[in-house]
Design a protein around this motif. Structure first.
Motif, PDB file in Angstrom:
ATOM      1  N   LYS A 161       4.750  -0.364   0.826  1.00 42.93           N
ATOM      2  CA  LYS A 161       3.600  -0.416   1.731  1.00 42.93           C
ATOM      3  C   LYS A 161       4.025  -0.874   3.120  1.00 42.93           C
ATOM      4  O   LYS A 161       3.606  -0.320   4.135  1.00 42.93           O
ATOM      5  CB  LYS A 161       2.550  -1.363   1.152  1.00 42.93           C
ATOM      6  CG  LYS A 161       1.273  -1.450   1.981  1.00 42.93           C
ATOM      7  CD  LYS A 161       0.271  -2.365   1.303  1.00 42.93           C
ATOM      8  CE  LYS A 161      -1.004  -2.463   2.141  1.00 42.93           C
ATOM      9  NZ  LYS A 161      -1.993  -3.375   1.491  1.00 42.93           N
ATOM     10  N   GLU A 162       4.913  -1.906   3.127  1.00 45.00           N
ATOM     11  CA  GLU A 162       5.378  -2.440   4.414  1.00 45.00           C
ATOM     12  C   GLU A 162       6.213  -1.398   5.168  1.00 45.00           C
ATOM     13  O   GLU A 162       6.051  -1.208   6.377  1.00 45.00           O
ATOM     14  CB  GLU A 162       6.200  -3.702   4.177  1.00 45.00           C
ATOM     15  CG  GLU A 162       6.661  -4.376   5.469  1.00 45.00           C
ATOM     16  CD  GLU A 162       7.462  -5.634   5.200  1.00 45.00           C
ATOM     17  OE1 GLU A 162       8.017  -6.186   6.159  1.00 45.00           O
ATOM     18  OE2 GLU A 162       7.530  -6.053   4.014  1.00 45.00           O
ATOM     19  N   SER A 186       6.807   2.696   9.418  1.00 43.77           N
ATOM     20  CA  SER A 186       7.122   4.081   9.766  1.00 43.77           C
ATOM     21  C   SER A 186       5.999   4.690  10.590  1.00 43.77           C
ATOM     22  O   SER A 186       6.240   5.387  11.574  1.00 43.77           O
ATOM     23  CB  SER A 186       7.334   4.888   8.472  1.00 43.77           C
ATOM     24  OG  SER A 186       7.547   6.243   8.761  1.00 43.77           O
ATOM     25  N   SER A 187       4.745   4.394  10.205  1.00 47.85           N
ATOM     26  CA  SER A 187       3.608   4.940  10.964  1.00 47.85           C
ATOM     27  C   SER A 187       3.592   4.370  12.373  1.00 47.85           C
ATOM     28  O   SER A 187       3.310   5.091  13.345  1.00 47.85           O
ATOM     29  CB  SER A 187       2.292   4.596  10.239  1.00 47.85           C
ATOM     30  OG  SER A 187       2.292   5.165   8.942  1.00 47.85           O
ATOM     31  N   SER A 188       3.890   3.088  12.526  1.00 47.11           N
ATOM     32  CA  SER A 188       3.898   2.465  13.852  1.00 47.11           C
ATOM     33  C   SER A 188       4.970   3.094  14.723  1.00 47.11           C
ATOM     34  O   SER A 188       4.749   3.375  15.913  1.00 47.11           O
ATOM     35  CB  SER A 188       4.156   0.958  13.707  1.00 47.11           C
ATOM     36  OG  SER A 188       3.131   0.359  12.942  1.00 47.11           O
ATOM     37  N   ILE A 189       6.139   3.341  14.176  1.00 50.53           N
ATOM     38  CA  ILE A 189       7.223   3.950  14.946  1.00 50.53           C
ATOM     39  C   ILE A 189       6.864   5.368  15.339  1.00 50.53           C
ATOM     40  O   ILE A 189       7.107   5.802  16.477  1.00 50.53           O
ATOM     41  CB  ILE A 189       8.517   3.934  14.120  1.00 50.53           C
ATOM     42  CG1 ILE A 189       8.997   2.489  13.920  1.00 50.53           C
ATOM     43  CG2 ILE A 189       9.602   4.768  14.802  1.00 50.53           C
ATOM     44  CD1 ILE A 189      10.177   2.366  12.977  1.00 50.53           C
ATOM     45  N   ASP A 190       6.236   6.124  14.412  1.00 45.52           N
ATOM     46  CA  ASP A 190       5.842   7.500  14.728  1.00 45.52           C
ATOM     47  C   ASP A 190       4.838   7.518  15.878  1.00 45.52           C
ATOM     48  O   ASP A 190       4.930   8.359  16.793  1.00 45.52           O
ATOM     49  CB  ASP A 190       5.218   8.165  13.493  1.00 45.52           C
ATOM     50  CG  ASP A 190       6.266   8.446  12.409  1.00 45.52           C
ATOM     51  OD1 ASP A 190       7.472   8.488  12.759  1.00 45.52           O
ATOM     52  OD2 ASP A 190       5.879   8.630  11.241  1.00 45.52           O
ATOM     53  N   ARG A 191       3.870   6.602  15.846  1.00 50.20           N
ATOM     54  CA  ARG A 191       2.877   6.552  16.925  1.00 50.20           C
ATOM     55  C   ARG A 191       3.535   6.198  18.249  1.00 50.20           C
ATOM     56  O   ARG A 191       3.190   6.756  19.295  1.00 50.20           O
ATOM     57  CB  ARG A 191       1.775   5.528  16.575  1.00 50.20           C
ATOM     58  CG  ARG A 191       0.824   5.995  15.492  1.00 50.20           C
ATOM     59  CD  ARG A 191      -0.434   5.111  15.469  1.00 50.20           C
ATOM     60  NE  ARG A 191      -0.120   3.733  15.183  1.00 50.20           N
ATOM     61  CZ  ARG A 191      -0.019   3.221  13.973  1.00 50.20           C
ATOM     62  NH1 ARG A 191      -0.230   3.991  12.908  1.00 50.20           N
ATOM     63  NH2 ARG A 191       0.263   1.944  13.803  1.00 50.20           N
ATOM     64  N   LEU A 220       8.501  -7.413 -10.726  1.00 53.26           N
ATOM     65  CA  LEU A 220       9.309  -6.466  -9.951  1.00 53.26           C
ATOM     66  C   LEU A 220       8.480  -5.316  -9.395  1.00 53.26           C
ATOM     67  O   LEU A 220       8.661  -4.906  -8.251  1.00 53.26           O
ATOM     68  CB  LEU A 220      10.443  -5.927 -10.822  1.00 53.26           C
ATOM     69  CG  LEU A 220      11.429  -4.966 -10.137  1.00 53.26           C
ATOM     70  CD1 LEU A 220      12.124  -5.664  -8.972  1.00 53.26           C
ATOM     71  CD2 LEU A 220      12.464  -4.456 -11.144  1.00 53.26           C
ATOM     72  N   GLU A 221       7.565  -4.804 -10.191  1.00 51.75           N
ATOM     73  CA  GLU A 221       6.769  -3.645  -9.754  1.00 51.75           C
ATOM     74  C   GLU A 221       5.890  -3.998  -8.558  1.00 51.75           C
ATOM     75  O   GLU A 221       5.732  -3.204  -7.629  1.00 51.75           O
ATOM     76  CB  GLU A 221       5.900  -3.129 -10.910  1.00 51.75           C
ATOM     77  CG  GLU A 221       6.694  -2.543 -12.064  1.00 51.75           C
ATOM     78  CD  GLU A 221       7.557  -1.381 -11.622  1.00 51.75           C
ATOM     79  OE1 GLU A 221       7.113  -0.605 -10.750  1.00 51.75           O
ATOM     80  OE2 GLU A 221       8.693  -1.259 -12.135  1.00 51.75           O
ATOM     81  N   ALA A 222       5.326  -5.212  -8.549  1.00 53.90           N
ATOM     82  CA  ALA A 222       4.478  -5.636  -7.438  1.00 53.90           C
ATOM     83  C   ALA A 222       5.303  -5.778  -6.164  1.00 53.90           C
ATOM     84  O   ALA A 222       4.867  -5.403  -5.065  1.00 53.90           O
ATOM     85  CB  ALA A 222       3.792  -6.958  -7.785  1.00 53.90           C
ATOM     86  N   VAL A 223       6.516  -6.316  -6.304  1.00 54.83           N
ATOM     87  CA  VAL A 223       7.393  -6.473  -5.143  1.00 54.83           C
ATOM     88  C   VAL A 223       7.759  -5.111  -4.576  1.00 54.83           C
ATOM     89  O   VAL A 223       7.773  -4.904  -3.354  1.00 54.83           O
ATOM     90  CB  VAL A 223       8.651  -7.276  -5.528  1.00 54.83           C
ATOM     91  CG1 VAL A 223       9.654  -7.292  -4.381  1.00 54.83           C
ATOM     92  CG2 VAL A 223       8.275  -8.695  -5.919  1.00 54.83           C
ATOM     93  N   LYS A 224       8.058  -4.168  -5.453  1.00 58.74           N
ATOM     94  CA  LYS A 224       8.409  -2.817  -4.997  1.00 58.74           C
ATOM     95  C   LYS A 224       7.245  -2.169  -4.258  1.00 58.74           C
ATOM     96  O   LYS A 224       7.427  -1.505  -3.229  1.00 58.74           O
ATOM     97  CB  LYS A 224       8.823  -1.968  -6.196  1.00 58.74           C
ATOM     98  CG  LYS A 224      10.182  -2.343  -6.771  1.00 58.74           C
ATOM     99  CD  LYS A 224      10.440  -1.693  -8.112  1.00 58.74           C
ATOM    100  CE  LYS A 224      10.404  -0.197  -8.038  1.00 58.74           C
ATOM    101  NZ  LYS A 224      10.711   0.428  -9.349  1.00 58.74           N
ATOM    102  N   ALA A 225       6.011  -2.372  -4.784  1.00 57.41           N
ATOM    103  CA  ALA A 225       4.827  -1.775  -4.150  1.00 57.41           C
ATOM    104  C   ALA A 225       4.608  -2.366  -2.758  1.00 57.41           C
ATOM    105  O   ALA A 225       4.283  -1.643  -1.798  1.00 57.41           O
ATOM    106  CB  ALA A 225       3.603  -2.002  -5.036  1.00 57.41           C
ATOM    107  N   ASN A 226       4.786  -3.663  -2.613  1.00 61.08           N
ATOM    108  CA  ASN A 226       4.622  -4.315  -1.314  1.00 61.08           C
ATOM    109  C   ASN A 226       5.655  -3.827  -0.307  1.00 61.08           C
ATOM    110  O   ASN A 226       5.349  -3.619   0.869  1.00 61.08           O
ATOM    111  CB  ASN A 226       4.711  -5.837  -1.465  1.00 61.08           C
ATOM    112  CG  ASN A 226       3.503  -6.408  -2.179  1.00 61.08           C
ATOM    113  OD1 ASN A 226       2.421  -5.826  -2.129  1.00 61.08           O
ATOM    114  ND2 ASN A 226       3.674  -7.544  -2.846  1.00 61.08           N
ATOM    115  N   LEU A 227       6.904  -3.671  -0.767  1.00 62.25           N
ATOM    116  CA  LEU A 227       7.962  -3.187   0.117  1.00 62.25           C
ATOM    117  C   LEU A 227       7.668  -1.766   0.603  1.00 62.25           C
ATOM    118  O   LEU A 227       7.843  -1.448   1.785  1.00 62.25           O
ATOM    119  CB  LEU A 227       9.308  -3.230  -0.608  1.00 62.25           C
ATOM    120  CG  LEU A 227       9.949  -4.611  -0.782  1.00 62.25           C
ATOM    121  CD1 LEU A 227      11.196  -4.515  -1.659  1.00 62.25           C
ATOM    122  CD2 LEU A 227      10.312  -5.202   0.584  1.00 62.25           C
TER     123      LEU A 227
END
Length: 228
Positions: A200-201, A206-211, A191-198
């Motif tokens: 990160k994604e 969010s960064s792409s939308i801000d740019r 579960l923790e790995a899945v949460k970290a990937n989500l």
């Protein structure tokens, strides 16, 4: 809620003590002051049910005075009842109105605390009495008129609406299940790995939308906006 019992009366006002003793069938155990109040409001209730006795008179020219023809009983007006209490018990007008209120609350003569419900209750009480008097006197037309009016006041022709008894309502207690596999979903092993990937994604999106928003803002010609 069940049957009302003496233990349910928690207050210590005169009415609380009287009501508690009444429920316990121990009116004689009341203090002299409380017993006096109880006897007084009981007599007030009896007077309300008897009604105000009004004399109908006419002037006799031979005797040169008013002669009583007959008497009728009619509902009391509150001021008339207060004056009767004052004369009967020697209390003030303010106390007389308190006695009326206590009698109303204890014996429910007035059907409710509200004046409108009081008027409706007494209207029914006296209407039924007059209807029977008219019927007994053979005036069936008047008895029928009283009967029709009483049906309106009681709302016998109105459609009854089924209202649920909320005293019997038991709210649903939700069950929170933290294991999604028990609900038919695929079990997540790490579960923790899945949460970290989500996370990160989502951060990358969010960064792409801000740019993208920054690029669009740079392309806006503010001179054109001001000219408009």
């Amino acid at each position: 809620m069940g049957e009302l019992r003496p233990k349910h009366i928690k207050g210590d006002t005169i009415m609380d003590r009287i009501f508690k003793a009444f429920l316990a069938n121990k009116i004689d155990s009341l203090s002299p002051t409380d017993r006096g109040v109880y006897d007084r409001i009981r007599e007030v209730d009896a007077q309300v049910r008897t009604g105000f006795v009004q004399k109908i008179t006419k002037f006799d020219y031979e005797l040169q005075l008013e002669v009583e023809i007959h008497r009728i009983n009619r509902p009391y007006q509150k001021l008339e009842l207060a004056h009767w209490i004052m004369a009967r018990f020697g209390v003030s007008q303010a106390q007389a109105y308190i006695d009326i209120q206590m009698s109303q609350q204890f014996f429910k003569t007035f059907e409710s605390k509200e004046d409108k419900d009081y008027a409706r209750g007494m209207h029914i009480y006296w209407g039924e009495r007059l209807m029977m008097e008219a019927h007994g006197a053979g005036d069936f037309r008047a008895a029928s008129a009283f009967y029709k009016e009483l049906s309106k006041v009681k709302g016998l022709h109105e459609k009854d609406h089924d209202i649920p008894d909320y005293k019997e309502f038991t709210p649903i207690k939700p069950v929170i299940e933290t294991d999604a596999s028990k609900l038919g979903f695929e079990k997540i092993e790490n579960l923790e790995a899945v949460k970290a990937n989500l996370l990160k994604e989502l951060k990358g999106k969010s960064s792409s939308i801000d740019r993208m928003l920054e690029d669009e803002a740079e392309d806006v010609d503010y001179d054109d906006i001001e000219d408009e």
